[in-house]
Scaffold this active site. Structure first.
Site, PDB file in Angstrom:
ATOM      1  N   ASP A  15      66.353  16.952 -19.633  1.00 36.88           N
ATOM      2  CA  ASP A  15      66.740  15.541 -19.632  1.00 36.88           C
ATOM      3  C   ASP A  15      68.258  15.404 -19.583  1.00 36.88           C
ATOM      4  O   ASP A  15      68.976  16.253 -20.112  1.00 36.88           O
ATOM      5  CB  ASP A  15      66.177  14.881 -20.907  1.00 36.88           C
ATOM      6  CG  ASP A  15      66.177  13.365 -20.815  1.00 36.88           C
ATOM      7  OD1 ASP A  15      66.458  12.819 -19.726  1.00 36.88           O
ATOM      8  OD2 ASP A  15      65.900  12.722 -21.844  1.00 36.88           O
ATOM      9  N   GLY A  16      68.727  14.322 -18.959  1.00 40.44           N
ATOM     10  CA  GLY A  16      70.160  14.007 -18.996  1.00 40.44           C
ATOM     11  C   GLY A  16      70.891  14.169 -17.675  1.00 40.44           C
ATOM     12  O   GLY A  16      72.115  14.032 -17.624  1.00 40.44           O
ATOM     13  N   GLY A  18      70.862  12.164 -15.066  1.00 42.42           N
ATOM     14  CA  GLY A  18      71.451  10.878 -14.668  1.00 42.42           C
ATOM     15  C   GLY A  18      72.728  10.593 -15.453  1.00 42.42           C
ATOM     16  O   GLY A  18      73.755  10.197 -14.881  1.00 42.42           O
ATOM     17  N   HIS A  32      70.754  15.661 -10.410  1.00 42.29           N
ATOM     18  CA  HIS A  32      69.576  16.492 -10.132  1.00 42.29           C
ATOM     19  C   HIS A  32      69.969  17.745  -9.347  1.00 42.29           C
ATOM     20  O   HIS A  32      69.396  18.816  -9.557  1.00 42.29           O
ATOM     21  CB  HIS A  32      68.518  15.692  -9.365  1.00 42.29           C
ATOM     22  CG  HIS A  32      68.034  14.491 -10.117  1.00 42.29           C
ATOM     23  ND1 HIS A  32      67.680  14.543 -11.449  1.00 42.29           N
ATOM     24  CD2 HIS A  32      67.844  13.195  -9.746  1.00 42.29           C
ATOM     25  CE1 HIS A  32      67.290  13.344 -11.850  1.00 42.29           C
ATOM     26  NE2 HIS A  32      67.390  12.509 -10.837  1.00 42.29           N
ATOM     27  N   SER A  60      57.680  13.694 -13.448  1.00 36.24           N
ATOM     28  CA  SER A  60      56.539  13.144 -14.187  1.00 36.24           C
ATOM     29  C   SER A  60      55.802  12.113 -13.341  1.00 36.24           C
ATOM     30  O   SER A  60      56.330  11.623 -12.326  1.00 36.24           O
ATOM     31  CB  SER A  60      57.011  12.499 -15.490  1.00 36.24           C
ATOM     32  OG  SER A  60      57.605  11.251 -15.207  1.00 36.24           O
ATOM     33  N   LEU A 126      58.143  37.390 -15.608  1.00 38.11           N
ATOM     34  CA  LEU A 126      58.065  36.016 -16.117  1.00 38.11           C
ATOM     35  C   LEU A 126      57.148  35.150 -15.251  1.00 38.11           C
ATOM     36  O   LEU A 126      57.196  35.230 -14.030  1.00 38.11           O
ATOM     37  CB  LEU A 126      59.488  35.420 -16.097  1.00 38.11           C
ATOM     38  CG  LEU A 126      59.610  33.923 -16.410  1.00 38.11           C
ATOM     39  CD1 LEU A 126      59.592  33.692 -17.917  1.00 38.11           C
ATOM     40  CD2 LEU A 126      60.889  33.342 -15.834  1.00 38.11           C
ATOM     41  N   ARG A 183      64.103  20.151 -25.764  1.00 36.49           N
ATOM     42  CA  ARG A 183      64.442  18.961 -24.964  1.00 36.49           C
ATOM     43  C   ARG A 183      65.945  18.764 -25.033  1.00 36.49           C
ATOM     44  O   ARG A 183      66.517  18.770 -26.123  1.00 36.49           O
ATOM     45  CB  ARG A 183      63.724  17.708 -25.468  1.00 36.49           C
ATOM     46  CG  ARG A 183      64.068  16.488 -24.587  1.00 36.49           C
ATOM     47  CD  ARG A 183      63.217  15.271 -24.836  1.00 36.49           C
ATOM     48  NE  ARG A 183      63.520  14.249 -23.849  1.00 36.49           N
ATOM     49  CZ  ARG A 183      62.683  13.338 -23.404  1.00 36.49           C
ATOM     50  NH1 ARG A 183      61.458  13.313 -23.844  1.00 36.49           N
ATOM     51  NH2 ARG A 183      63.054  12.446 -22.500  1.00 36.49           N
ATOM     52  N   LEU A 190      58.279  13.217 -26.543  1.00 33.14           N
ATOM     53  CA  LEU A 190      57.517  14.176 -25.730  1.00 33.14           C
ATOM     54  C   LEU A 190      57.263  13.666 -24.315  1.00 33.14           C
ATOM     55  O   LEU A 190      56.927  14.440 -23.422  1.00 33.14           O
ATOM     56  CB  LEU A 190      56.184  14.509 -26.401  1.00 33.14           C
ATOM     57  CG  LEU A 190      56.296  15.358 -27.673  1.00 33.14           C
ATOM     58  CD1 LEU A 190      54.917  15.670 -28.223  1.00 33.14           C
ATOM     59  CD2 LEU A 190      57.047  16.661 -27.399  1.00 33.14           C
ATOM     60  N   GLU A 202      57.053  24.886 -32.041  1.00 33.62           N
ATOM     61  CA  GLU A 202      58.285  24.454 -32.705  1.00 33.62           C
ATOM     62  C   GLU A 202      59.072  23.601 -31.717  1.00 33.62           C
ATOM     63  O   GLU A 202      59.112  23.912 -30.518  1.00 33.62           O
ATOM     64  CB  GLU A 202      59.134  25.670 -33.100  1.00 33.62           C
ATOM     65  CG  GLU A 202      58.480  26.575 -34.117  1.00 33.62           C
ATOM     66  CD  GLU A 202      58.381  25.943 -35.503  1.00 33.62           C
ATOM     67  OE1 GLU A 202      59.183  25.045 -35.824  1.00 33.62           O
ATOM     68  OE2 GLU A 202      57.476  26.348 -36.258  1.00 33.62           O
TER      69      GLU A 202
END
Ligand code: FPP
Length: 236
Positions: A15-16, A18, A32, A60, A126, A183, A190, A202
């Site tokens: 997040d963040g 923008g 982005h 999303s 991974l 986050r 969430l 956690e």
């Protein structure tokens, strides 16, 4: 760093982007672009740290409501990174997997996603899981629809449904639940991300905006995770 218990599965709400762009007087889409570079670096860092599963929230079900310009920019980034990740995945022995309902994307993007999944399927390091057109409630709805169809066809009985049965109908069916959720950007929500799978995880909230995230921030999150009194999970 030494003797750090490495969580087997780390999930990230990036997040963040923008706000990062706004602070610099740039259009949101530039956030982005920068965010994608950080995704690439984080995949390499996670692989080197010995994390087994990294899941990121890239787009999303709500993100379609953003401006046409921003959604178009994100689609262009997916096109470009579907190709670029092929190289990164093979260089780092990374298996790429997507969760979410990809049917809403343009045919060439779906093709890019499928070919990235197929080409990297043999890699044994991974697992990098990217959530696109993803919403947890939508995932549960889709999964339960399939489960009810299997019930109707007699493949399973209602009395046989366990928590594991439900997990097996989700997009994450072949993955362990996350040990650690990160986050960025100081928000503590969430946002409809892997709700069922996060039941025992956690949570770590970092103030840093996603384009400023780096290996030090990842290690800080893992250190905080090590400091927690943990009774569940898959960590080594
Ligand atoms: C949140 O920032 C970020 C997104 C909605 C998109 C995240 C997507 C990427 C970093 C690209 C992922 C690409 C690949 C290849 C996996 P925001 O726009 O909500 O930021 P704000 O809260 O500051 O407005």
């Amino acid at each position: 760093m030494e003797n750090l218990r490495i969580p087997a599965h780390v999930a990230i709400i990036m997040d963040g982007n923008g706000r990062w762009a706004k602070k610099r007087g740039l259009p949101r889409k530039m956030g982005h672009v920068e965010g994608c570079k950080v995704v690439e670096q984080t995949v390499e860092d996670a692989a080197r740290l010995g994390i087994q599963y990294l899941t990121v929230y890239a787009f999303s079900t709500e993100n379609w409501k953003r401006s046409e310009d921003e959604v178009d920019a994100l689609m262009q980034l997916f096109r470009y990174y579907a190709k670029r990740l092929l190289k990164i995945a093979n260089e780092n022995n990374v298996r790429v997997k997507f969760i979410g309902d990809i049917s809403r994307f343009a045919p060439d993007i779906i093709e890019g996603i499928r070919s990235l999944e197929e080409t990297s399927a043999k890699n044994t390091g991974l697992t990098f899981c990217i959530a696109v057109n993803y919403g947890s409630r939508d995932e549960i709805r889709r999964g339960m629809t399939r489960m009810m169809e299997d019930c109707r066809e007699g493949k399973i009985l209602p009395s046989e449904v366990t928590e594991e049965t439900i997990s097996s109908y989700l997009d994450t069916a072949d993955m362990p639940d996350p040990d650690l959720l990160i986050r960025t950007s100081g928000e503590e929500r969430l946002s409809n991300f892997i709700l069922w799978q996060l039941a025992y995880s956690e949570f770590y909230f970092a103030d840093v905006l996603w384009p400023d995230f780096n290996k030090d921030e990842l290690v800080k999150a893992i250190e905080a995770y090590n400091g927690r009194d943990r009774r569940f999970g898959n960590a080594k």
